[in-house]
Design an enzyme around this catalytic site. Sequence first.
Site, PDB file in Angstrom:
ATOM      1  N   LYS A  11     -41.230 -43.549 -13.646  1.00 28.42           N
ATOM      2  CA  LYS A  11     -40.774 -44.497 -14.660  1.00 28.42           C
ATOM      3  C   LYS A  11     -40.876 -43.881 -16.064  1.00 28.42           C
ATOM      4  CE  LYS A  11     -41.959 -48.474 -11.728  1.00 28.42           C
ATOM      5  NZ  LYS A  11     -42.605 -49.820 -11.659  1.00 28.42           N
ATOM      6  N   TYR A  51     -33.485 -54.220  -9.840  1.00 32.48           N
ATOM      7  CA  TYR A  51     -34.631 -55.132  -9.739  1.00 32.48           C
ATOM      8  C   TYR A  51     -34.189 -56.588  -9.561  1.00 32.48           C
ATOM      9  CZ  TYR A  51     -38.113 -51.540 -10.866  1.00 32.48           C
ATOM     10  OH  TYR A  51     -38.954 -50.448 -10.822  1.00 32.48           O
ATOM     11  N   ASN A 114     -46.442 -48.853 -14.793  1.00 27.00           N
ATOM     12  CA  ASN A 114     -47.307 -48.333 -13.722  1.00 27.00           C
ATOM     13  C   ASN A 114     -46.791 -47.036 -13.087  1.00 27.00           C
ATOM     14  OD1 ASN A 114     -45.208 -49.437 -12.363  1.00 27.00           O
ATOM     15  ND2 ASN A 114     -46.397 -50.964 -11.240  1.00 27.00           N
ATOM     16  N   HIS A 117     -42.259 -45.969  -8.989  1.00 22.29           N
ATOM     17  CA  HIS A 117     -41.724 -46.948  -8.040  1.00 22.29           C
ATOM     18  C   HIS A 117     -41.793 -46.342  -6.645  1.00 22.29           C
ATOM     19  CE1 HIS A 117     -38.980 -49.803  -6.122  1.00 22.29           C
ATOM     20  NE2 HIS A 117     -38.442 -48.743  -5.529  1.00 22.29           N
ATOM     21  N   GLU A 128     -31.919 -48.509  -1.834  1.00 18.22           N
ATOM     22  CA  GLU A 128     -32.266 -47.874  -3.114  1.00 18.22           C
ATOM     23  C   GLU A 128     -31.780 -46.423  -3.180  1.00 18.22           C
ATOM     24  OE1 GLU A 128     -36.163 -50.752  -3.836  1.00 18.22           O
ATOM     25  OE2 GLU A 128     -36.498 -48.639  -3.395  1.00 18.22           O
TER      26      GLU A 128
HETATM   27  N1  UDP Z   1     -44.306 -55.958 -12.637  1.00 13.49           N
HETATM   28  C1  UDP Z   1     -44.774 -56.483 -13.834  1.00 13.49           C
HETATM   29  N2  UDP Z   1     -45.646 -57.539 -13.778  1.00 13.49           N
HETATM   30  C2  UDP Z   1     -46.057 -58.100 -12.607  1.00 13.49           C
HETATM   31  C3  UDP Z   1     -45.568 -57.565 -11.400  1.00 13.49           C
HETATM   32  C4  UDP Z   1     -44.688 -56.499 -11.451  1.00 13.49           C
HETATM   33  O1  UDP Z   1     -44.421 -56.011 -14.905  1.00 13.49           O
HETATM   34  O2  UDP Z   1     -46.861 -59.059 -12.624  1.00 13.49           O
HETATM   35  C5  UDP Z   1     -43.377 -54.804 -12.676  1.00 13.49           C
HETATM   36  C6  UDP Z   1     -44.065 -53.484 -12.329  1.00 13.49           C
HETATM   37  O3  UDP Z   1     -43.461 -52.441 -13.087  1.00 13.49           O
HETATM   38  C7  UDP Z   1     -43.758 -53.374 -10.843  1.00 13.49           C
HETATM   39  C8  UDP Z   1     -42.316 -53.910 -10.804  1.00 13.49           C
HETATM   40  O4  UDP Z   1     -42.330 -54.991 -11.719  1.00 13.49           O
HETATM   41  O5  UDP Z   1     -43.873 -52.029 -10.381  1.00 13.49           O
HETATM   42  C9  UDP Z   1     -41.868 -54.401  -9.444  1.00 13.49           C
HETATM   43  O6  UDP Z   1     -42.815 -55.338  -8.961  1.00 13.49           O
HETATM   44  P1  UDP Z   1     -43.319 -55.301  -7.445  1.00 13.49           P
HETATM   45  O7  UDP Z   1     -44.080 -56.546  -7.177  1.00 13.49           O
HETATM   46  O8  UDP Z   1     -42.163 -54.992  -6.538  1.00 13.49           O
HETATM   47  O9  UDP Z   1     -44.359 -54.082  -7.449  1.00 13.49           O
HETATM   48  P2  UDP Z   1     -44.306 -52.640  -6.783  1.00 13.49           P
HETATM   49  O10 UDP Z   1     -43.518 -52.757  -5.503  1.00 13.49           O
HETATM   50  O11 UDP Z   1     -43.652 -51.717  -7.790  1.00 13.49           O
HETATM   51  O12 UDP Z   1     -45.735 -52.262  -6.536  1.00 13.49           O
HETATM   52 MG    MG Z   2     -41.652 -53.548  -5.160  1.00  9.72          MG
END
Ligand code: UDP
Ligand code: MG
Length: 140
Positions: A11, A51, A114, A117, A128
């Site tokens: 990211k 997303y 974070n 991805h 994807e």
């Molecule tokens: N995200 C965020 N706040 C939250 C949860 C998710 O900003 O409370 C963002 C974060 O960058 C995350 C992305 O949205 O990686 C996608 O969320 P997901 O729940 O799919 O998490 P991941 O699969 O990336 O662990």
């Molecule tokens: Mg996810």
Amino acid sequence: MNSNRTFTMLKPDSIEQGNMLPILNMIENAGFKIIALKYKKMSKDEAEKFYSIHSDKPFFTDLVSFMTRGPIIAAVLEKENAVEEFRNLIGSTDPLEALDGTIRKKFAKSKGENAVHGSDSDENSSIEIDFHFDSNEIFS
Ligand code: UDP
Ligand code: MG
């Protein structure tokens, strides 16, 4: 049967902080083969589409602006049981919950920014990968 491919993005925070190569090293050292790689900036439309599953979440607007504020690295990774193995390598969404030795524990600053991805299922990894790569850009 498990697929042997998954999709990842480094990211914008990872690129900004100079963590591109350390993260790619961690990925290779964990036994993933990088079979496709692209350095690109996502448009707002692309990020919203990528997303779209989160479009009704309160963090959606921030997520799209974060993911489009600078370039990303998109990659296809190959390893047995790739999706699950890579989710284990990246760790929990929130770095405070991520285990030692994971990419997010080491490089993520917050639950939003974070670092990486990782696809969450074989079905989504295939969607994807197709979103970011043509078949002739993948070298298996
Ligand atoms: N995200 C965020 N706040 C939250 C949860 C998710 O900003 O409370 C963002 C974060 O960058 C995350 C992305 O949205 O990686 C996608 O969320 P997901 O729940 O799919 O998490 P991941 O699969 O990336 O662990
Ligand atoms: Mg996810």
